[in-house]
Motif scaffolding. Structure first.
Motif, PDB file in Angstrom:
ATOM      1  N   ILE A 270       0.746  -1.034   0.305  1.00 27.51           N
ATOM      2  CA  ILE A 270      -0.100  -0.105  -0.060  1.00 27.51           C
ATOM      3  C   ILE A 270       0.517   1.179   0.198  1.00 27.51           C
ATOM      4  N   VAL A 271       0.463   2.464  -0.910  1.00 26.83           N
ATOM      5  CA  VAL A 271       1.619   3.346  -0.990  1.00 26.83           C
ATOM      6  C   VAL A 271       0.552   4.386  -1.068  1.00 26.83           C
ATOM      7  N   HIS A 272       0.568   5.055  -0.154  1.00 30.43           N
ATOM      8  CA  HIS A 272       0.063   6.676  -0.242  1.00 30.43           C
ATOM      9  C   HIS A 272       1.284   8.439   0.476  1.00 30.43           C
ATOM     10  N   GLU A 273       0.815   8.793   0.131  1.00 25.42           N
ATOM     11  CA  GLU A 273       1.944  10.065   0.397  1.00 25.42           C
ATOM     12  C   GLU A 273       1.374  10.468   2.018  1.00 25.42           C
ATOM     13  N   ALA A 274       0.295  10.321   2.338  1.00 23.40           N
ATOM     14  CA  ALA A 274      -0.163  11.628   3.602  1.00 23.40           C
ATOM     15  C   ALA A 274       0.449  10.229   4.641  1.00 23.40           C
ATOM     16  N   THR A 275       0.915  11.013   5.753  1.00 22.94           N
ATOM     17  CA  THR A 275       1.519  10.603   7.170  1.00 22.94           C
ATOM     18  C   THR A 275       1.053   8.699   7.723  1.00 22.94           C
ATOM     19  N   ARG A 276       2.164   7.978   8.119  1.00 20.00           N
ATOM     20  CA  ARG A 276       1.605   6.612   8.227  1.00 20.00           C
ATOM     21  C   ARG A 276       0.840   6.396   9.305  1.00 20.00           C
ATOM     22  N   THR A 277       1.246   7.034  10.808  1.00 18.19           N
ATOM     23  CA  THR A 277       0.065   6.866  11.146  1.00 18.19           C
ATOM     24  C   THR A 277      -1.430   6.837  11.146  1.00 18.19           C
ATOM     25  N   GLY A 278      -2.074   6.138  11.258  1.00 14.72           N
ATOM     26  CA  GLY A 278      -3.821   6.353  11.260  1.00 14.72           C
ATOM     27  C   GLY A 278      -4.073   7.274   9.906  1.00 14.72           C
ATOM     28  N   GLY A 279      -2.866   6.787   8.932  1.00 17.08           N
ATOM     29  CA  GLY A 279      -3.433   7.235   7.297  1.00 17.08           C
ATOM     30  C   GLY A 279      -4.422   6.001   7.070  1.00 17.08           C
ATOM     31  N   PHE A 280      -5.339   6.507   5.579  1.00 14.17           N
ATOM     32  CA  PHE A 280      -6.450   5.216   5.092  1.00 14.17           C
ATOM     33  C   PHE A 280      -5.239   4.076   4.626  1.00 14.17           C
ATOM     34  N   GLY A 281      -3.865   3.793   4.682  1.00 16.87           N
ATOM     35  CA  GLY A 281      -3.265   2.323   4.417  1.00 16.87           C
ATOM     36  C   GLY A 281      -3.625   1.537   5.632  1.00 16.87           C
ATOM     37  N   ALA A 282      -3.208   2.695   6.594  1.00  9.40           N
ATOM     38  CA  ALA A 282      -3.427   1.068   7.411  1.00  9.40           C
ATOM     39  C   ALA A 282      -5.277   0.660   7.699  1.00  9.40           C
ATOM     40  N   GLU A 283      -6.245   1.512   7.093  1.00  7.06           N
ATOM     41  CA  GLU A 283      -7.783   0.636   6.641  1.00  7.06           C
ATOM     42  C   GLU A 283      -7.111  -0.263   5.342  1.00  7.06           C
ATOM     43  N   LEU A 284      -6.818   0.031   4.965  1.00  6.72           N
ATOM     44  CA  LEU A 284      -6.570  -0.687   3.915  1.00  6.72           C
ATOM     45  C   LEU A 284      -5.895  -2.219   4.076  1.00  6.72           C
ATOM     46  N   SER A 285      -4.869  -2.110   5.202  1.00  5.86           N
ATOM     47  CA  SER A 285      -4.326  -3.286   5.089  1.00  5.86           C
ATOM     48  C   SER A 285      -4.811  -4.387   6.398  1.00  5.86           C
ATOM     49  N   ALA A 286      -5.658  -3.015   6.763  1.00  5.60           N
ATOM     50  CA  ALA A 286      -7.245  -4.302   7.931  1.00  5.60           C
ATOM     51  C   ALA A 286      -8.247  -4.942   7.207  1.00  5.60           C
ATOM     52  N   LEU A 287      -8.586  -4.137   6.219  1.00  2.00           N
ATOM     53  CA  LEU A 287      -9.569  -5.181   5.406  1.00  2.00           C
ATOM     54  C   LEU A 287      -8.647  -6.341   4.486  1.00  2.00           C
ATOM     55  N   VAL A 288      -7.471  -5.904   4.227  1.00  2.00           N
ATOM     56  CA  VAL A 288      -6.666  -7.304   3.184  1.00  2.00           C
ATOM     57  C   VAL A 288      -6.615  -8.179   3.875  1.00  2.00           C
ATOM     58  N   THR A 289      -5.972  -7.999   5.221  1.00  2.00           N
ATOM     59  CA  THR A 289      -6.117  -9.088   6.059  1.00  2.00           C
ATOM     60  C   THR A 289      -7.102  -9.441   7.119  1.00  2.00           C
ATOM     61  N   GLU A 290      -8.107  -8.835   7.095  1.00  2.00           N
ATOM     62  CA  GLU A 290      -9.550  -9.648   7.190  1.00  2.00           C
ATOM     63  C   GLU A 290     -10.014 -10.147   6.214  1.00  2.00           C
ATOM     64  N   ARG A 291      -9.656  -9.676   5.116  1.00  2.00           N
ATOM     65  CA  ARG A 291     -10.916 -10.339   3.668  1.00  2.00           C
ATOM     66  C   ARG A 291      -9.878 -11.550   2.968  1.00  2.00           C
ATOM     67  N   CYS A 292      -8.552 -11.502   3.201  1.00  2.00           N
ATOM     68  CA  CYS A 292      -7.320 -12.001   2.531  1.00  2.00           C
ATOM     69  C   CYS A 292      -6.325 -13.214   3.094  1.00  2.00           C
ATOM     70  N   PHE A 293      -5.920 -12.955   5.071  1.00  2.00           N
ATOM     71  CA  PHE A 293      -5.490 -13.843   5.461  1.00  2.00           C
ATOM     72  C   PHE A 293      -5.008 -14.422   4.937  1.00  2.00           C
ATOM     73  N   HIS A 294      -5.875 -15.788   4.657  1.00  2.00           N
ATOM     74  CA  HIS A 294      -5.443 -17.302   4.422  1.00  2.00           C
ATOM     75  C   HIS A 294      -4.981 -17.380   2.588  1.00  2.00           C
ATOM     76  N   HIS A 295      -4.235 -16.350   1.860  1.00  2.00           N
ATOM     77  CA  HIS A 295      -4.031 -16.156   0.646  1.00  2.00           C
ATOM     78  C   HIS A 295      -2.747 -15.717   1.074  1.00  2.00           C
ATOM     79  N   LEU A 296      -2.628 -14.675   2.196  1.00  2.00           N
ATOM     80  CA  LEU A 296      -1.164 -14.067   1.612  1.00  2.00           C
ATOM     81  C   LEU A 296       0.065 -14.569   2.065  1.00  2.00           C
ATOM     82  N   GLU A 297       1.421 -14.715   1.472  1.00  2.00           N
ATOM     83  CA  GLU A 297       2.656 -15.036   1.060  1.00  2.00           C
ATOM     84  C   GLU A 297       3.763 -14.543   2.047  1.00  2.00           C
ATOM     85  N   SER A 298       3.188 -13.415   2.113  1.00  2.00           N
ATOM     86  CA  SER A 298       3.843 -12.210   3.519  1.00  2.00           C
ATOM     87  C   SER A 298       2.516 -11.238   3.953  1.00  2.00           C
ATOM     88  N   PRO A 299       3.264 -10.956   4.861  1.00  2.00           N
ATOM     89  CA  PRO A 299       2.814  -9.537   4.920  1.00  2.00           C
ATOM     90  C   PRO A 299       2.082  -8.134   4.583  1.00  2.00           C
TER      91      PRO A 299
END
Length: 337
Positions: free
Chosen positions: A272-301
């Motif tokens: 996930i790549v975005h220009e905004a600051t890391r903490t509380g950025g929208f990338g955190a939400e995306l990371s959570a959504l991907v982990t919740e929905r795709c956890f068993h398909h992930l080959e790396s964090p």
């Protein structure tokens, strides 16, 4: 069709919307006679008159407050906040009034407001002209948040936003106002960006809100980005020959989770790549959504490459941006895991 950069496409979108609907009103600081600090509203006052394209005092809370009143009355206001950094005085009206109007009135009133604003860095504007506050608005139920990456999408998304009955925050990445690039500010564009503008229909069309675009197919890793960062990651992928699937979110609220999920389940990896600051950025939400929905398909964090958790550094602007080096290092870690 016409060749347009993003500024021209945004101007064309407002022109088309105002031509089709007399209830569309454009206003903000310097947007009338002068045509806006970036010239996005140039010519609109001359064509449609001072009642439909006009200047306002330097009062962001006044601009947004007036837009809420206009919307409740039945108009479709398109206020401009000159820089996203100045939107905070209008935050209460957006959160407490615009976002809730349809709900608190049980649908009797709507808030078809489209708040346009240039955002992000790239012009050496320093701390007060370069912020990326999209995550603040993504958190507010009732608001939609749109961030285009190219002229075609910018026009189609803006027309769709103006025609939508809910309030939309429309952030325009000013670093690519005049055309895409390959992720390097000091080098010409790569072949995948054939020219500094895009072919854009001159008339009416829309790009649906809430639908991402897979701008590059691939099998090795999914890269989620929006706005300027789409061009950064496309440059890195082309330069390093990585078989990456690049997803341009286009709208972060509502986010197109179906497209994201399908891509990550196919590749098994996600950056996930975005220009905004890391903490509380929208990338955190995306990371959570991907982990919740795709956890068993992930080959790396899931990894994020973002701006730093610091006030915007004027003199170190290009070091602050997620650039080719940091994106490339993250991809290497993900692919070697």
């Amino acid at each position: 069709m016409a060749v347009m950069n993003m500024i021209q496409a945004i101007n064309s979108a407002m022109d088309v919307a105002m031509e089709r609907d007399p209830d569309v009103i454009v206003f903000g600081e310097d947007v009338g006679y002068f045509g806006g600090v970036f010239r996005a509203t140039a010519g609109l006052q001359k064509k449609f008159g001072k009642n439909r394209a006009f200047d306002t005092p330097i009062s962001e809370n006044g601009i947004v407050g007036v837009a809420v009143g206009m919307a409740a009355y039945g108009l479709r206001p398109v206020p401009e906040i000159q820089f996203a950094d100045y939107i905070y005085p209008g935050l209460d009206q957006l959160v407490s009034e615009a976002a809730r109007l349809r709900y608190r009135s049980a649908g009797e009133f709507t808030a078809p407001i489209t708040v346009r604003s240039p955002f992000g860095g790239g012009i050496f504007g320093g701390q007060t002209h370069s912020q990326s506050p999209e995550a603040i608005f993504a958190h507010v139920a009732g608001l939609k948040t749109v961030i285009p990456s190219n002229p075609y999408d910018a026009k189609g998304l803006l027309i769709a936003a103006i025609e939508d009955n809910d309030p939309v925050i429309f952030f325009e990445p000013k670093r690519i106002y005049n055309g895409p690039f390959d992720g390097h500010y000091d080098r010409p564009v790569q072949p995948w960006s054939r020219h500094p503008a895009s072919e854009v229909p001159e008339g009416h069309y829309t790009v649906p809100l809430g639908k991402a675009a897979v701008v590059r197919g691939g099998e090795a890793v999914t890269i989620l980005a929006y706005g300027t960062m789409v061009h950064v990651v496309m440059g890195v992928v082309a330069e390093q020959g990585i078989d990456a699937e690049v997803v341009d979110l286009r709208t972060i609220v509502p986010v197109d989770i179906a497209t994201i999920e399908a891509s990550v389940k196919k590749t098994g990896r996600c950056l996930i790549v975005h220009e905004a600051t890391r903490t509380g950025g929208f990338g955190a939400e995306l990371s959570a959504l991907v982990t919740e929905r795709c956890f068993h398909h992930l080959e790396s964090p899931v990894e994020r490459v973002t701006g730093w958790d610091t006030p915007y550094p004027h003199s170190l602007e290009w070091a602050y941006f997620p650039g080719p080096v940091r994106v490339g290092e993250a991809l290497k870690r993900i692919l070697e895991d």
